[in-house]
Design a protein around this motif. Structure first.
Motif, PDB file in Angstrom:
ATOM      1  N   ASP A  26       0.812  -1.216   0.000  1.00  0.00           N
ATOM      2  CA  ASP A  26       0.000   0.000   0.000  1.00  0.00           C
ATOM      3  C   ASP A  26       0.847   1.268   0.000  1.00  0.00           C
ATOM      4  O   ASP A  26       0.331   2.364  -0.249  1.00  0.00           O
ATOM      5  N   GLN A  27       2.132   1.147   0.283  1.00  0.00           N
ATOM      6  CA  GLN A  27       2.988   2.322   0.419  1.00  0.00           C
ATOM      7  C   GLN A  27       3.001   3.234  -0.811  1.00  0.00           C
ATOM      8  O   GLN A  27       2.868   4.458  -0.656  1.00  0.00           O
ATOM      9  N   PRO A  28       3.151   2.718  -2.026  1.00  0.00           N
ATOM     10  CA  PRO A  28       3.166   3.629  -3.183  1.00  0.00           C
ATOM     11  C   PRO A  28       1.906   4.493  -3.275  1.00  0.00           C
ATOM     12  O   PRO A  28       1.993   5.688  -3.552  1.00  0.00           O
ATOM     13  N   PRO A  42      -6.353  17.053  -6.835  1.00  0.00           N
ATOM     14  CA  PRO A  42      -7.305  15.963  -6.635  1.00  0.00           C
ATOM     15  C   PRO A  42      -6.653  14.620  -6.963  1.00  0.00           C
ATOM     16  O   PRO A  42      -5.837  14.519  -7.886  1.00  0.00           O
ATOM     17  N   VAL A  43      -7.004  13.625  -6.192  1.00  0.00           N
ATOM     18  CA  VAL A  43      -6.468  12.283  -6.438  1.00  0.00           C
ATOM     19  C   VAL A  43      -7.523  11.256  -6.054  1.00  0.00           C
ATOM     20  O   VAL A  43      -8.247  11.432  -5.079  1.00  0.00           O
ATOM     21  N   LEU A  44      -7.622  10.223  -6.855  1.00  0.00           N
ATOM     22  CA  LEU A  44      -8.535   9.122  -6.581  1.00  0.00           C
ATOM     23  C   LEU A  44      -7.711   7.841  -6.584  1.00  0.00           C
ATOM     24  O   LEU A  44      -7.154   7.467  -7.619  1.00  0.00           O
ATOM     25  N   ASP A  45      -7.585   7.215  -5.452  1.00  0.00           N
ATOM     26  CA  ASP A  45      -6.822   5.976  -5.318  1.00  0.00           C
ATOM     27  C   ASP A  45      -7.729   4.805  -5.687  1.00  0.00           C
ATOM     28  O   ASP A  45      -8.704   4.526  -4.993  1.00  0.00           O
ATOM     29  N   LEU A  46      -7.409   4.130  -6.764  1.00  0.00           N
ATOM     30  CA  LEU A  46      -8.232   3.019  -7.240  1.00  0.00           C
ATOM     31  C   LEU A  46      -7.865   1.682  -6.596  1.00  0.00           C
ATOM     32  O   LEU A  46      -8.556   0.690  -6.819  1.00  0.00           O
ATOM     33  N   ARG A  51      -9.145  -3.867  -5.549  1.00  0.00           N
ATOM     34  CA  ARG A  51      -9.087  -5.034  -4.663  1.00  0.00           C
ATOM     35  C   ARG A  51     -10.488  -5.592  -4.425  1.00  0.00           C
ATOM     36  O   ARG A  51     -10.682  -6.812  -4.422  1.00  0.00           O
ATOM     37  N   GLU A  52     -11.440  -4.714  -4.238  1.00  0.00           N
ATOM     38  CA  GLU A  52     -12.823  -5.154  -4.024  1.00  0.00           C
ATOM     39  C   GLU A  52     -13.342  -5.899  -5.248  1.00  0.00           C
ATOM     40  O   GLU A  52     -13.931  -6.977  -5.135  1.00  0.00           O
ATOM     41  N   LYS A  53     -13.128  -5.322  -6.429  1.00  0.00           N
ATOM     42  CA  LYS A  53     -13.629  -5.951  -7.666  1.00  0.00           C
ATOM     43  C   LYS A  53     -12.946  -7.301  -7.898  1.00  0.00           C
ATOM     44  O   LYS A  53     -13.599  -8.265  -8.301  1.00  0.00           O
ATOM     45  N   ALA A  77     -13.394   3.411 -14.781  1.00  0.00           N
ATOM     46  CA  ALA A  77     -14.359   4.423 -15.237  1.00  0.00           C
ATOM     47  C   ALA A  77     -15.510   4.571 -14.246  1.00  0.00           C
ATOM     48  O   ALA A  77     -15.920   5.688 -13.925  1.00  0.00           O
ATOM     49  N   GLU A  78     -16.020   3.457 -13.758  1.00  0.00           N
ATOM     50  CA  GLU A  78     -17.123   3.512 -12.787  1.00  0.00           C
ATOM     51  C   GLU A  78     -16.691   4.216 -11.500  1.00  0.00           C
ATOM     52  O   GLU A  78     -17.471   4.954 -10.903  1.00  0.00           O
ATOM     53  N   ALA A  79     -15.448   3.988 -11.078  1.00  0.00           N
ATOM     54  CA  ALA A  79     -14.953   4.630  -9.856  1.00  0.00           C
ATOM     55  C   ALA A  79     -14.697   6.115 -10.070  1.00  0.00           C
ATOM     56  O   ALA A  79     -14.886   6.923  -9.173  1.00  0.00           O
TER      57      ALA A  79
END
Length: 94
Positions: A26-28, A42-46, A51-53, A77-79
Motif C-alpha cells: 500500500d505504500q506507493p 485531486p487524487v482518486l486511489d483506485l 481489490r474489491e472488484k 471508469a465507474e470509480a
C-alpha cells in the motif's frame, strides 16, 4: 496486478526470495495520495476499488500482460465517474 491480487505477489515473493513482512504493497499509493494532497491536487486511489472488484472475481488485468482488461477499464471508469460528475457540477455552477 500484484498489488491487487495477493496470489500474484506471493509468487513473486517466492521467486525473488522476498522475506515475509519486508514489503508494504500500500505504500506507493499512500505516498502518491499524500504528495497530491500536499499540493492541493485531486487524487482518486483506485487500489481499494480494484481489490474489491478482484475479490468479487473480476479479472481486471490481462492474461498475456499486466495492462488493464476491459473489465479493469470499466472498473476504473465507474470509480472515476462520481468524482468527475462533482467536478463538472462545480464548474457549471461557477
Amino acid at each position: 496486478d500484484y498489488q491487487i491480487d495477493s496470489r500474484i505477489f506471493e509468487k513473486y515473493k517466492k521467486m525473488f526470495k522476498i522475506p515475509d513482512g519486508s514489503t508494504d504493497l500500500d505504500q506507493p499509493n499512500r505516498k502518491l495520495v499524500e504528495a497530491f494532497r500536499k499540493r492541493s491536487l485531486p487524487v482518486l486511489d483506485l487500489l481499494p476499488v480494484f481489490r474489491e472488484k478482484t475479490g468479487k472475481g473480476l479479472r481486471l488485468y490481462g492474461l498475456i500482460n499486466n495492462h488493464l482488461s476491459a473489465e479493469g477499464h470499466l472498473a476504473a471508469a465507474e470509480a472515476l465517474l462520481p468524482t468527475l460528475e462533482k467536478i463538472f457540477k462545480l464548474r457549471r455552477s461557477l
